[in-house]
Design an enzyme around this catalytic site. Structure first.
Site, short mmCIF file in Angstrom:
data_model
loop_
_atom_site.label_atom_id
_atom_site.label_comp_id
_atom_site.label_asym_id
_atom_site.label_seq_id
_atom_site.Cartn_x
_atom_site.Cartn_y
_atom_site.Cartn_z
N GLY A 14 0.80 -1.22 0.00
CA GLY A 14 0.00 0.00 0.00
C GLY A 14 0.83 1.27 0.00
N GLU A 86 8.64 4.36 -5.68
CA GLU A 86 9.66 3.46 -6.26
C GLU A 86 11.07 3.97 -5.98
OE1 GLU A 86 8.54 0.74 -7.31
OE2 GLU A 86 6.47 1.16 -7.87
#
Ligand SMILES: [Zn+2]
Length: 193
Positions: A14, A86
């Site tokens: 999440g 990321e």
């Protein structure tokens, strides 16, 4: 004082939902934020932050050559926060640039991403965020095969576990599964298929 936050979690914990939530909370109060993601991650399109539950937003794509510090410094309006998705794919220089965003520009930076790769090594971005971050948090999720906390990422190809290969392999037919340590080594995956 602004701080550098590193919030790591395994696959499907999440992280992106959290980024979109934080951005929403700032923006609801009229406080602009900058959302960035690695240019390496093109699974959902270049410069897109996308969550499994369907929420997505455009983001600034960070290429290897990009000077993140100069980018944030040159913005016409100083952001209240820089959010990065990321972040495991960042380079050492990117992470040092982000530390300067915090220290020299006094803008908080929250970096979200994986910590370990599928071979249980640190990504470059993860390593330097662990070394430089002011605050480190774990975003928890559960092993796919039991109810323990997932701390590892298992790569599978065609349904079979894989323990060797390139660290970064995007766009292939592999799947990543959040697992506990025990099930990393002994995943309950049918060898049929
Ligand atoms: Zn497990």
């Amino acid at each position: 004082m602004a701080q550098l936050y590193y919030k790591y979690g395994t696959m499907n914990s999440g992280k992106t939902i959290e980024i979109l939530k934080v951005a929403h909370n700032y923006e609801e109060q009229g406080k602009p934020v900058v959302i960035m993601t690695s240019a390496l991650d093109t699974r959902d399109g270049y410069g897109i932050v996308s969550s499994r539950i369907g929420m997505r937003r455009e983001a600034i794509a960070i290429t290897n050559e990009m000077d993140v510090f100069e980018y944030v410094k040159a913005l016409p309006e100083k952001p209240y926060c820089v959010l990065i998705d990321e972040c495991q794919f960042l380079t050492k220089k990117h992470v040092y640039d982000l530390a300067r965003v915090v220290d020299d520009l006094d803008v908080p930076v929250m970096a979200f991403g994986l910590k370990n790769d599928f071979q249980n090594e640190l990504f470059e971005g993860s390593k330097y965020l662990l070394l430089l971050a002011d605050k480190i948090d774990e975003i928890k999720t559960i092993c796919q095969f039991c109810s323990k906390k997932a701390t590892m990422v298992l790569r599978t190809e065609n349904g079979k576990p894989v323990y060797e290969g390139n660290q970064i392999q995007i766009g292939g037919n592999e799947t990543y599964i959040p697992v506990c340590r025990k099930h990393y080594f002994n995943p309950m995956i049918s060898k049929e298929k």
